[in-house]
Write a protein that holds these residues in place. Structure first.
Motif, PDB file in Angstrom:
ATOM      1  N   VAL A 307      40.730 -12.796 -66.102  1.00  0.00           N
ATOM      2  CA  VAL A 307      42.057 -13.346 -66.606  1.00  0.00           C
ATOM      3  C   VAL A 307      43.153 -12.371 -67.343  1.00  0.00           C
ATOM      4  O   VAL A 307      44.137 -12.708 -67.587  1.00  0.00           O
ATOM      5  CB  VAL A 307      41.790 -14.394 -67.737  1.00  0.00           C
ATOM      6  N   THR A 308      42.686 -10.994 -67.347  1.00  0.00           N
ATOM      7  CA  THR A 308      43.658  -9.940 -67.854  1.00  0.00           C
ATOM      8  C   THR A 308      44.674 -10.073 -67.187  1.00  0.00           C
ATOM      9  O   THR A 308      44.839  -9.711 -66.014  1.00  0.00           O
ATOM     10  CB  THR A 308      42.977  -8.706 -68.071  1.00  0.00           C
ATOM     11  N   GLY A 309      45.934 -10.001 -67.774  1.00  0.00           N
ATOM     12  CA  GLY A 309      47.282  -9.904 -67.220  1.00  0.00           C
ATOM     13  C   GLY A 309      47.803 -11.185 -66.612  1.00  0.00           C
ATOM     14  O   GLY A 309      48.942 -11.214 -66.241  1.00  0.00           O
ATOM     15  N   CYS A 333      58.702 -22.241 -64.180  1.00  0.00           N
ATOM     16  CA  CYS A 333      57.238 -22.219 -64.702  1.00  0.00           C
ATOM     17  C   CYS A 333      56.167 -22.382 -63.318  1.00  0.00           C
ATOM     18  O   CYS A 333      55.043 -22.051 -63.421  1.00  0.00           O
ATOM     19  CB  CYS A 333      56.968 -23.403 -65.753  1.00  0.00           C
ATOM     20  N   ARG A 334      56.479 -22.968 -62.419  1.00  0.00           N
ATOM     21  CA  ARG A 334      55.713 -23.381 -61.210  1.00  0.00           C
ATOM     22  C   ARG A 334      55.491 -22.309 -60.688  1.00  0.00           C
ATOM     23  O   ARG A 334      54.286 -21.769 -60.212  1.00  0.00           O
ATOM     24  CB  ARG A 334      56.305 -24.483 -60.366  1.00  0.00           C
ATOM     25  N   ARG A 335      56.542 -21.274 -60.322  1.00  0.00           N
ATOM     26  CA  ARG A 335      56.304 -19.985 -59.863  1.00  0.00           C
ATOM     27  C   ARG A 335      55.584 -18.960 -60.741  1.00  0.00           C
ATOM     28  O   ARG A 335      54.555 -18.375 -60.224  1.00  0.00           O
ATOM     29  CB  ARG A 335      57.852 -19.163 -59.944  1.00  0.00           C
ATOM     30  N   GLY A 336      55.803 -19.339 -62.045  1.00  0.00           N
ATOM     31  CA  GLY A 336      54.645 -18.385 -62.946  1.00  0.00           C
ATOM     32  C   GLY A 336      53.490 -18.963 -62.974  1.00  0.00           C
ATOM     33  O   GLY A 336      52.522 -18.019 -62.877  1.00  0.00           O
ATOM     34  N   LEU A 337      53.116 -20.268 -63.037  1.00  0.00           N
ATOM     35  CA  LEU A 337      51.754 -20.370 -62.683  1.00  0.00           C
ATOM     36  C   LEU A 337      50.902 -19.970 -61.352  1.00  0.00           C
ATOM     37  O   LEU A 337      50.030 -19.948 -61.247  1.00  0.00           O
ATOM     38  CB  LEU A 337      51.660 -22.108 -62.631  1.00  0.00           C
ATOM     39  N   GLN A 338      51.702 -19.971 -60.211  1.00  0.00           N
ATOM     40  CA  GLN A 338      51.376 -19.383 -58.921  1.00  0.00           C
ATOM     41  C   GLN A 338      50.961 -18.077 -58.965  1.00  0.00           C
ATOM     42  O   GLN A 338      50.031 -17.546 -58.431  1.00  0.00           O
ATOM     43  CB  GLN A 338      52.409 -19.787 -57.777  1.00  0.00           C
ATOM     44  N   LEU A 339      51.857 -17.290 -59.771  1.00  0.00           N
ATOM     45  CA  LEU A 339      51.620 -15.789 -59.713  1.00  0.00           C
ATOM     46  C   LEU A 339      50.546 -15.642 -60.725  1.00  0.00           C
ATOM     47  O   LEU A 339      49.526 -14.581 -60.460  1.00  0.00           O
ATOM     48  CB  LEU A 339      52.909 -15.003 -60.214  1.00  0.00           C
ATOM     49  N   SER A 340      50.376 -16.300 -61.898  1.00  0.00           N
ATOM     50  CA  SER A 340      49.376 -16.259 -62.704  1.00  0.00           C
ATOM     51  C   SER A 340      47.979 -16.419 -61.948  1.00  0.00           C
ATOM     52  O   SER A 340      46.944 -15.741 -62.369  1.00  0.00           O
ATOM     53  CB  SER A 340      49.403 -17.019 -63.858  1.00  0.00           C
ATOM     54  N   SER A 341      47.844 -17.431 -61.151  1.00  0.00           N
ATOM     55  CA  SER A 341      46.640 -17.568 -60.400  1.00  0.00           C
ATOM     56  C   SER A 341      46.520 -16.538 -59.532  1.00  0.00           C
ATOM     57  O   SER A 341      45.008 -16.150 -59.404  1.00  0.00           O
ATOM     58  CB  SER A 341      46.810 -19.005 -59.678  1.00  0.00           C
ATOM     59  N   MET A 342      47.215 -16.093 -58.878  1.00  0.00           N
ATOM     60  CA  MET A 342      46.928 -14.863 -57.996  1.00  0.00           C
ATOM     61  C   MET A 342      46.308 -13.729 -58.718  1.00  0.00           C
ATOM     62  O   MET A 342      45.424 -13.090 -58.286  1.00  0.00           O
ATOM     63  CB  MET A 342      48.260 -14.139 -57.343  1.00  0.00           C
ATOM     64  N   THR A 343      46.806 -13.482 -59.996  1.00  0.00           N
ATOM     65  CA  THR A 343      46.590 -12.446 -61.054  1.00  0.00           C
ATOM     66  C   THR A 343      45.054 -12.940 -61.313  1.00  0.00           C
ATOM     67  O   THR A 343      44.153 -11.825 -61.630  1.00  0.00           O
ATOM     68  CB  THR A 343      47.409 -12.220 -62.086  1.00  0.00           C
ATOM     69  N   ILE A 344      44.629 -13.947 -61.867  1.00  0.00           N
ATOM     70  CA  ILE A 344      43.310 -14.215 -62.054  1.00  0.00           C
ATOM     71  C   ILE A 344      42.379 -14.054 -61.089  1.00  0.00           C
ATOM     72  O   ILE A 344      41.311 -13.797 -61.351  1.00  0.00           O
ATOM     73  CB  ILE A 344      43.301 -15.790 -62.661  1.00  0.00           C
ATOM     74  N   GLU A 345      42.616 -13.963 -59.827  1.00  0.00           N
ATOM     75  CA  GLU A 345      41.821 -14.214 -58.535  1.00  0.00           C
ATOM     76  C   GLU A 345      41.506 -12.685 -58.122  1.00  0.00           C
ATOM     77  O   GLU A 345      40.825 -12.436 -57.158  1.00  0.00           O
ATOM     78  CB  GLU A 345      42.302 -15.145 -57.552  1.00  0.00           C
ATOM     79  N   CYS A 346      42.382 -11.648 -58.882  1.00  0.00           N
ATOM     80  CA  CYS A 346      42.038 -10.354 -58.529  1.00  0.00           C
ATOM     81  C   CYS A 346      41.483  -9.473 -59.572  1.00  0.00           C
ATOM     82  O   CYS A 346      41.619  -9.967 -60.753  1.00  0.00           O
ATOM     83  CB  CYS A 346      43.119  -9.743 -57.849  1.00  0.00           C
TER      84      CYS A 346
END
Length: 368
Positions: A307-309, A333-346
């Motif tokens: 979850v870091t970052g 915010c929807r864009r933010g949630l999508q980019l946040s999800s990508m970050t959580i998955e790496c």
């Protein structure tokens, strides 16, 4: 030896600090402001400079101000047991809220600059070199001799969720109002300023006052509950505040146990002057202010790797939307949630797969 002509002295001062103001140049050289302006015009005609770090209006960057540090992540290989030794694996990467936001923005193809503080150690040099390679302009960074760069150490459980984090961020106390004044030209030329609350209270207050005076939109990003004390009581001039529910509770001084309580707290902040507020709530998504009242978005389902970052990625996507002229905070915010999800998955703090083409696909997905 004959002293170099004033024009050459001025040129060398600009080379040393591309963001030096005309008033500073005039004071250093014993010239009038008009004489400085004439010398600069001559240097531009000679194509030796392009207007000191001035950029064309459609190339005005987002300026990120705040922390850069070395991230250390310790992840338990089994169930975490407090009070004893736990087997773990360790990973190091580049971090810091402002730095992370800047790298995300650069990978999205956005012109971005970073004002931060680093030490003269190998970590500081590597932090700036990595940011520059990603496309971040680091010329405004404060480089300090004889001190170590900041560090952030996170302890994660076996599922990648953070249990505790320890931050050595004292270096950021050197980002004082006096120092920020030396970057006034750079700040005035920004399309948007994003600052984190690792900055001293006086510097946060100065940025708010300058935003009110200069009209450059200012976004503040919270970093922890204790550092909410650095947020000014008066928020007029602040375009957007991004914080989590715990940080919001720390600001208003009481627990927020319902959506209605969160909404009331956001209304309190707006009454203090901030235009909009976004409250991030981890796996529960986000809430944000709108003309229709407080709105809520659910977070996409993700496989948690680290979850870091994630919060910094969210903030970067929101700021990208603001920089692009997007008026719909919900879409941001929807864009933010999508980019946040990508970050959580790496595994990395900033997802290395991110690029401008990737952003276009994110835009399509959030509009479906």
């Amino acid at each position: 030896m004959t002293e170099p002509p004033k024009k050459e002295q001025l040129y060398e001062l600009i080379r040393a600090n591309p963001f030096i103001s005309q008033q500073d140049l005039a004071s250093r050289l014993g010239l009038s402001r008009s004489a400085v302006a004439n010398y600069i015009a001559t240097l531009v005609r000679e194509r030796r400079i392009l207007g000191r770090a001035y950029v064309l209006p459609d190339q005005r960057p987002i300026l990120c101000i705040g922390a850069s540090n070395l991230d250390r992540k310790l992840r338990s290989t089994g169930k975490l047991v407090l009070g004893t030794s736990n087997p773990a694996s360790q990973d190091e990467s580049f971090g810091g809220v402002a730095r992370n936001i800047a790298e995300n923005l650069a990978r999205l193809g956005t012109p971005v600059a970073l004002v931060t503080a680093v030490g003269s150690d190998a970590s500081g040099r590597a932090l700036l070199a990595h940011a520059e390679e990603a496309g971040v302009d680091t010329r405004g960074a404060l480089r300090l001799d004889g001190v170590g760069s900041g560090t952030y150490t996170a302890v994660l459980d076996q599922d990648g969720e953070m249990v505790v984090a320890l931050a050595d961020m004292a270096l950021n106390d050197r980002l004082t109002p006096d120092f920020l004044a030396t970057r006034q030209q750079q700040r005035a030329n920004a399309a948007l300023i994003v600052a984190d609350l690792n900055l001293p209270s006086e510097s946060v207050a100065a940025l708010r006052e300058d935003a009110l005076r200069d009209g450059v939109p200012l976004v503040l990003v919270a970093v922890s509950e204790p550092k909410m004390a650095r947020l000014p009581r008066q928020l007029r001039g602040l375009r957007l505040l991004i914080l989590n529910q715990g940080e919001l509770a720390a600001r208003v001084g009481h627990a927020l146990e319902s959506d209605a309580a969160v909404g009331a707290a956001c209304a309190d902040l707006q009454a203090q002057g901030v235009q909009d507020v976004i409250v991030t709530r981890g796996a529960r998504g986000v809430m944000y202010t709108s003309p229709a009242g407080l709105m809520r978005l659910d977070a996409p389902a993700v496989k948690v790797v680290d979850v870091t970052g994630a919060g910094d990625a969210f903030a970067a996507a929101v700021c990208w939307s603001l920089h692009s002229g997007e008026a719909d905070l919900g879409l941001a915010c929807r864009r933010g949630l999508q980019l946040s999800s990508m970050t959580i998955e790496c595994e990395q703090t900033v997802c290395p797969a991110l690029d401008p083409g990737q952003l276009e696909s994110l835009n399509e997905s959030v509009l479906d």
